[in-house]
Design a protein around this motif. Structure first.
Motif: not given
Length: 182
Positions: A159-172
Motif C-alpha cells: 500500500r505505501i508504494r503508492v501515494r494516497p493522492e494517486h490511489y485508484t478507488f480500488a486501492q483506497a
C-alpha cells in the motif's frame, strides 16, 4: 495475541490477552473504539478520504458479523494535519477525522477527536497501544511495528508504494486484518 494494524487497515479484536499496536499515525487518522457491551476493540488507520464512506460501511459490517452494534462503540479519533500530512494524506487531514466522527455519530456511536493527540502545525508521530488498556504514545518505537501478521505487513508495504493522492478507488479500499489474527 500480538496484533499490528498498519495504515490502510482495520480490525475488530477480542480484548482478552490482546497486545495491539497501531504505529506511526502521524500523517493519517487513527481510530480506536471500545464496545461498551462487548469485550472487543476496533482499530482503524485511515490514510485517504477516497472511498471513505464505503470503508466506514465495511467496518460497520465487520462489527455486525461479530454481533457488535456500531451504536455500542465509544470512539476516539486522533492524528492529522501535521506538516507531514502533505506527504501521505490529503491535506488537511482533520477533515477526514471529522467525517469519521460524523458518520459514527449518525450511526448512534459516541465519537470525539482527541485534543491531546492531534498533530496541529507541529508534526508528531502517535502510536496507539492496547495492552490491558488504551494508550497513545508519541515518537517512534520499532517494537510497535514488530510481531504482527507477516501478511498484514506485506499488505502495508504494498500500500505505501503508492501515494494516497494517486490511489485508484480500488486501492483506497481498507483491508480488514481481523481474519489474519484468529
Amino acid at each position: 495475541m500480538r496484533v499490528v494494524v498498519y495504515q490502510g487497515q482495520y480490525g475488530v479484536f477480542k480484548k482478552d490477552e490482546l497486545d495491539l499496536t497501531m504505529p506511526a499515525v502521524q500523517t493519517c487518522i487513527g481510530l480506536y473504539a471500545i464496545s461498551e457491551q462487548h469485550d472487543y476493540i476496533l482499530c482503524a488507520h485511515f490514510d485517504t478520504e477516497l472511498r471513505l464512506l464505503q470503508n466506514l460501511q465495511d467496518i460497520k459490517q465487520s462489527l455486525e458479523r461479530k454481533g457488535i452494534s456500531i451504536m455500542s462503540l465509544r470512539a476516539t479519533i486522533f492524528g492529522g494535519d501535521g506538516i507531514q500530512s502533505y506527504m501521505r494524506c490529503t491535506s488537511p487531514s482533520t477533515h477526514i477525522g471529522n467525517k469519521i466522527i460524523h458518520f459514527l455519530k449518525t450511526q448512534g456511536s459516541f465519537a470525539e477527536y482527541s485534543s491531546q493527540n492531534y498533530s496541529g502545525f507541529v508534526p508528531k508521530t502517535f502510536n496507539f497501544i492496547y495492552k490491558r488498556g488504551c494508550k497513545i504514545t508519541e515518537g517512534r518505537n520499532p517494537r510497535d511495528f514488530s510481531g504482527g501478521s507477516p501478511l498484514a505487513e506485506q499488505l502495508a508495504i504494498k500500500r505505501i508504494r503508492v501515494r494516497p493522492e494517486h490511489y485508484t478507488f480500488a486501492q483506497a479500499k481498507m483491508e480488514d486484518v481481523s481474519r489474519l489474527y484468529l
